[in-house]
Design a protein around this motif. Structure first.
Motif, mmCIF file in Angstrom:
data_model
loop_
_atom_site.group_PDB
_atom_site.id
_atom_site.type_symbol
_atom_site.label_atom_id
_atom_site.label_comp_id
_atom_site.label_asym_id
_atom_site.label_seq_id
_atom_site.Cartn_x
_atom_site.Cartn_y
_atom_site.Cartn_z
ATOM 1 N N LEU A 155 0.806 -1.192 0.076
ATOM 2 C CA LEU A 155 -0.095 -0.467 0.412
ATOM 3 C C LEU A 155 1.109 1.756 0.293
ATOM 4 O O LEU A 155 0.420 2.228 -1.303
ATOM 5 N N LEU A 207 1.227 4.218 -3.375
ATOM 6 C CA LEU A 207 1.143 5.711 -2.482
ATOM 7 C C LEU A 207 2.695 6.556 -2.897
ATOM 8 O O LEU A 207 2.461 7.661 -2.367
ATOM 9 N N PHE A 214 -12.974 2.155 18.663
ATOM 10 C CA PHE A 214 -13.351 1.327 16.927
ATOM 11 C C PHE A 214 -12.001 0.408 17.380
ATOM 12 O O PHE A 214 -11.922 -0.325 17.069
ATOM 13 N N ILE A 232 -11.932 -2.965 19.469
ATOM 14 C CA ILE A 232 -12.632 -4.178 18.447
ATOM 15 C C ILE A 232 -11.509 -4.656 18.382
ATOM 16 O O ILE A 232 -11.417 -5.886 18.182
ATOM 17 N N PHE A 277 -10.058 -8.961 19.506
ATOM 18 C CA PHE A 277 -9.477 -10.080 18.049
ATOM 19 C C PHE A 277 -7.953 -9.628 18.314
ATOM 20 O O PHE A 277 -7.427 -11.330 18.582
ATOM 21 N N PRO A 294 0.094 9.634 4.668
ATOM 22 C CA PRO A 294 -1.615 10.465 5.088
ATOM 23 C C PRO A 294 -1.379 9.369 6.518
ATOM 24 O O PRO A 294 -1.322 8.179 6.454
ATOM 25 N N ALA A 345 -4.707 8.371 6.739
ATOM 26 C CA ALA A 345 -5.275 7.728 6.609
ATOM 27 C C ALA A 345 -4.840 6.285 5.915
ATOM 28 O O ALA A 345 -5.261 5.193 6.706
ATOM 29 N N ALA A 346 -3.894 6.479 5.891
ATOM 30 C CA ALA A 346 -3.133 4.907 5.794
ATOM 31 C C ALA A 346 -2.968 4.010 7.204
ATOM 32 O O ALA A 346 -2.975 3.395 6.680
ATOM 33 N N GLN A 398 -5.379 4.114 9.550
ATOM 34 C CA GLN A 398 -6.351 3.804 9.419
ATOM 35 C C GLN A 398 -6.557 2.233 8.570
ATOM 36 O O GLN A 398 -7.038 1.098 9.066
ATOM 37 N N ALA A 399 -6.040 2.719 7.062
ATOM 38 C CA ALA A 399 -6.592 1.806 6.662
ATOM 39 C C ALA A 399 -5.688 0.459 7.072
ATOM 40 O O ALA A 399 -6.232 -1.032 7.161
ATOM 41 N N GLY A 404 -7.315 -1.543 9.820
ATOM 42 C CA GLY A 404 -8.328 -2.270 9.653
ATOM 43 C C GLY A 404 -8.018 -3.431 9.047
ATOM 44 O O GLY A 404 -8.471 -4.435 8.912
ATOM 45 N N MET A 405 -6.815 -2.943 7.525
ATOM 46 C CA MET A 405 -6.277 -4.510 6.866
ATOM 47 C C MET A 405 -5.954 -5.755 7.799
ATOM 48 O O MET A 405 -5.871 -7.067 8.253
ATOM 49 N N LEU A 459 -6.915 -5.986 10.923
ATOM 50 C CA LEU A 459 -7.935 -6.941 11.539
ATOM 51 C C LEU A 459 -8.772 -7.943 10.194
ATOM 52 O O LEU A 459 -8.891 -9.538 10.798
ATOM 53 N N PHE A 460 -8.708 -8.090 9.433
ATOM 54 C CA PHE A 460 -8.421 -8.866 8.217
ATOM 55 C C PHE A 460 -8.073 -9.916 8.027
ATOM 56 O O PHE A 460 -8.319 -10.778 8.449
ATOM 57 N N LEU A 491 -9.064 -12.390 11.234
ATOM 58 C CA LEU A 491 -10.209 -13.068 11.166
ATOM 59 C C LEU A 491 -9.726 -13.954 9.890
ATOM 60 O O LEU A 491 -9.935 -15.462 9.616
ATOM 61 N N LEU A 545 -13.489 -13.860 2.832
ATOM 62 C CA LEU A 545 -13.227 -14.501 4.415
ATOM 63 C C LEU A 545 -14.518 -14.785 5.092
ATOM 64 O O LEU A 545 -14.118 -16.098 5.866
ATOM 65 N N ALA A 604 -14.274 -16.538 8.047
ATOM 66 C CA ALA A 604 -14.060 -16.058 9.452
ATOM 67 C C ALA A 604 -15.285 -15.232 9.686
ATOM 68 O O ALA A 604 -16.823 -15.395 9.081
ATOM 69 N N LEU A 656 -14.163 -0.031 9.168
ATOM 70 C CA LEU A 656 -13.194 0.607 9.609
ATOM 71 C C LEU A 656 -11.733 0.411 8.544
ATOM 72 O O LEU A 656 -11.296 1.470 8.541
ATOM 73 N N PHE A 657 -11.947 -0.478 7.590
ATOM 74 C CA PHE A 657 -10.231 -0.086 6.646
ATOM 75 C C PHE A 657 -11.574 0.305 5.838
ATOM 76 O O PHE A 657 -11.023 1.230 4.972
ATOM 77 N N GLY A 679 -11.186 3.979 6.590
ATOM 78 C CA GLY A 679 -9.423 4.329 5.943
ATOM 79 C C GLY A 679 -9.171 4.406 4.713
ATOM 80 O O GLY A 679 -8.518 5.481 4.198
ATOM 81 N N LEU A 680 -9.614 3.495 3.870
ATOM 82 C CA LEU A 680 -9.116 4.018 2.425
ATOM 83 C C LEU A 680 -9.661 4.590 2.085
ATOM 84 O O LEU A 680 -9.260 5.413 1.022
ATOM 85 N N LEU A 715 -8.186 7.981 2.534
ATOM 86 C CA LEU A 715 -6.642 8.145 1.602
ATOM 87 C C LEU A 715 -6.824 8.173 -0.238
ATOM 88 O O LEU A 715 -6.237 8.947 -0.608
ATOM 89 N N GLN A 722 -8.365 12.301 0.055
ATOM 90 C CA GLN A 722 -7.164 13.245 -0.305
ATOM 91 C C GLN A 722 -7.625 14.287 -1.204
ATOM 92 O O GLN A 722 -8.160 15.583 -1.014
#
Lengths: 361, 310
Positions: free
Chosen positions: A33, A37, A287, A290, A294, A327, A329-330, A332-333, A336-337, A339-340, A343, B84, B90, B101-102, B105-106, B109, B112
């Protein structure tokens, strides 16, 4: 071709190995990612995971931040993990966190100006009570009216955010603040401040509470009947009912406990690192917790380390923002990744993968 | 407070527009849940749809392509959920949360460099003099194509679920995946398709926000719309026409509170802004009070993962 075979019991090896595997996979995917960028992936990953702790330039600032950020994450995640284990989904911790901050600050400011040493404990209790009561809304709606607790707890986050904005603008606005929104700065009022306890460590009362919560949750899950009931209700709901577990009571307890911890975390934040009630108080810890729950495999000890790791991504993310211009936001993404991947690799713990040659069946 | 300038026709028309994003997302989620899958990532798919739709429209100069882009973005994100939950087994609740959540963020991003830009206009359909009729004009003939599309989608989905073979298979999969599997239906395939459809609809709903409702890209612009869409599916007892009612109810409340804010109501803005969420909770309570999931009409296999032993 391959086929999945359910394991009779989850693999012990993979239960411990999956969080590490998920972090490693997230680093790889995050690197991709960051490369997209236009940033150097290796430098970015090093900056996020390594430099905050070991770099000579950043560590003196970044190390204490670790406990400052991990404290609320661990505190909230411990509460959430109990419910998640029992199949009770409180996903509105962010709202309970915000209300805890609001109630704690309001309780203290009601006695302003004071230097009584009883004010701080009172504020902690008010914060916990605020979070507890906010969590009781979905809990009681669930037990009395059969309303989905996932949706109610989440929708209440938006209500809580409007309430705190209103507090910052109206009833908690600093009377000496020249009309600017925001409450008095609690961190500057000695009786109400939540300071760093040991200089240079970043440990404040929130961190202490987090460590206590880890211990209490661990003992409860291992030794107390309630912990047994929580685990039973999650793994075999029908068996739990036959064994006489009162599911309504369990819902109220789990939601209430997580709400109180989230509320406390909110208060420790507003009286320490944040300092005051502002319009946009709340940094999404409810958030992110969470993910922490996990990542720690819903295990108190695991959550402790997961909270530290997640705090690291926050701090490292800020560094990467400053140094590489990555950034916000990167990050935050990126979280999130994580957690993916967690799981996804959980599959390895619960299933065995069998490879079958084409035409063999 | 002065509400006299509010004309009933304009009010109903703006209610219909305000409800479109939630209606589209809720319809998509309805189909997903009817197939037995609970995707809590609607909020994430909506906001990704909002930003991909905006980007597609901004670069192509065509609002229609923007909506295509929004649907594609939402569907693409939903495929992560499908992978998943359907192939890696999952937990659906946790994966849906991860998706939100993802997605948030995405979306920030991706968006922007588009903050503050203006998207191409989505015009009203030309109905000529019909649009000038009192009341009926603004309500029936004063909208852009997406509004008509969303109402048509309600009818189409209702027909699909009750009258078509595909819809019956989808519902069978949602009610009892083991039985459907024994009959030879491809449980996973049906569910992946449903998840993709739900993603596309959520993406469309998001794109409507960034291309028509606001219209620009701002961070966190969905502001819980995805969660309200999820609540509306429960409120509607998994029936398409009731989803339309729920979406209109919600649209009505948000239009009313915005009008009251504009008219300078004595109630502080924050309390007006929280009203849609509170009323959604209230409606949820009324609907689910004293009833079991089954009597509400929830698909029996909702939220359970399917693993074929052979």
């Amino acid at each position: 071709m391959f086929r999945l075979e359910k394991r009779p019991t989850p693999s012990t090896f993979w239960i411990y190995a999956t969080p590490f595997l998920a972090v490693a996979l997230t680093m790889v995917a995050g690197g991709i990612l960051f490369a997209i960028l236009g940033k150097d992936p290796v430098a970015a990953i090093k900056l996020i995971f390594f430099d905050p702790l070991f770099s000579a330039d950043y560590a003196s600032y970044a190390r204490p931040q670790l406990l400052v950020k991990a404290g609320p994450l661990i505190l909230i995640a411990i509460g959430l993990s109990l419910g998640f284990r029992a199949g009770i989904w409180n996903i509105g911790a962010e709202g309970q966190y915000v209300i805890g901050a609001l109630c704690g600050a309001a309780a203290g400011l009601a006695f302003f100006p004071t230097d009584s040493r009883w004010v701080f404990p009172l504020m902690v209790a008010a914060g916990a009570l605020g979070g507890f009561l906010w969590a009781m809304i979905p809990a009681i709606l669930r037990t009395k009216f059969n309303t989905n607790e996932i949706l109610v707890s989440l929708l209440l986050v938006y209500v809580a955010k409007q309430l705190i904005a209103s507090a910052a603008l109206n009833f908690l606005r600093n009377p000496d603040g020249a009309g600017f929104p925001g409450s008095r700065n609690l961190a500057q009022i000695p009786a109400m401040a939540n300071p760093e306890l040991i200089p240079g460590t970043g440990l404040h009362w929130g961190g202490v509470a987090a460590i206590l919560a880890v211990g209490v949750a661990y003992v409860m899950l291992q030794r107390h009947i309630l912990g047994y009931q929580i685990k039973l209700a999650g793994q075999a709901p029908r068996a739990a009912r036959f064994a006489g577990v009162n599911s309504d009571r369990l819902i109220v307890l789990c939601m209430g406990f997580s709400g109180a911890l989230a509320g406390m975390a909110g208060f420790f934040e507003v009286s320490g690192p944040a300092g005051q009630i502002t319009i946009d108080f709340g940094a999404g810890y409810g958030f992110t917790a969470i993910i922490v729950a996990f990542l720690g495999r819903l295990n108190p000890i695991g959550i402790f380390f997961a909270g530290l790791l997640m705090a690291l991504t926050y701090i490292g993310g800020e560094l990467a923002q400053l140094v590489l211009g990555l950034p916000a936001a990167a990050i935050q993404a990126f979280q999130g990744m994580l957690l993916f991947f967690l799981l996804a690799v959980d599959l390895l713990a619960n299933y065995r993968i069998r490879f079958i040659l084409p035409g063999a069946r | 407070m002065d509400l006299s300038h509010m004309n009933a026709g304009v009010l109903v028309a703006s209610l219909m527009v305000a409800s479109v994003p939630i209606l589209l997302a809720a319809l998509g989620e309805l189909v997903v849940e009817k197939s037995g899958v609970l995707n809590l990532g609607v909020e994430g798919m909506m906001i990704v749809g909002a930003v991909t739709g905006f980007i597609a429209a901004f670069h192509s100069g065509s609002a229609v392509l923007g909506f295509v882009g929004g649907a594609a973005g939402g569907a693409a994100l939903s495929m992560i959920f499908a992978l998943l939950t359907q192939f890696l087994m999952a937990n659906q609740v946790a994966t849906g949360l991860a998706l939100t959540l993802f997605g948030q963020g995405l979306a920030s991003l991706l968006g922007q460099s588009y903050v503050g830009q203006k998207p191409p206009l989505t015009g009203k359909l030309p109905f000529g003099p019909l649009a000038d009729l009192p009341f009926v004009g603004p309500v029936l003939f004063g909208h852009d194509w997406v509004v008509y599309f969303s109402v048509l989608a309600v009818g189409a989905i209702s027909w699909f679920l009750t009258r078509s073979r595909g819809g019956l298979v989808l519902r069978a999969v949602g009610e009892n995946h083991d039985a459907a599997h024994s009959l030879g239906y491809k449980v996973r395939l049906v569910r992946v398709a449903a998840i993709g459809f739900g993603g596309a609809m959520a993406g469309l709903g998001g794109a409507y926000l960034s291309l028509v409702r606001v219209p620009q890209w701002t961070e966190g612009m969905t502001a819980g719309a995805g969660w309200i869409a999820l609540a509306i599916v429960v409120f509607a007892s998994w029936r398409p026409w009731r989803v339309l009612m729920g979406a209109w109810l919600f649209g009505g409340i948000s239009v009313l509170q915005l009008n009251m804010q504009a008219a300078g109501s004595a109630i502080p803005v924050q309390y007006l802004s929280m009203s849609p969420y509170l009323i959604t909770i209230l409606v949820l309570v009324i609907m689910s009070s004293g009833r079991s999931r089954a009597s509400l009409g929830a698909p029996a296999s909702l939220g359970q993962n399917f693993h074929a032993a052979r």
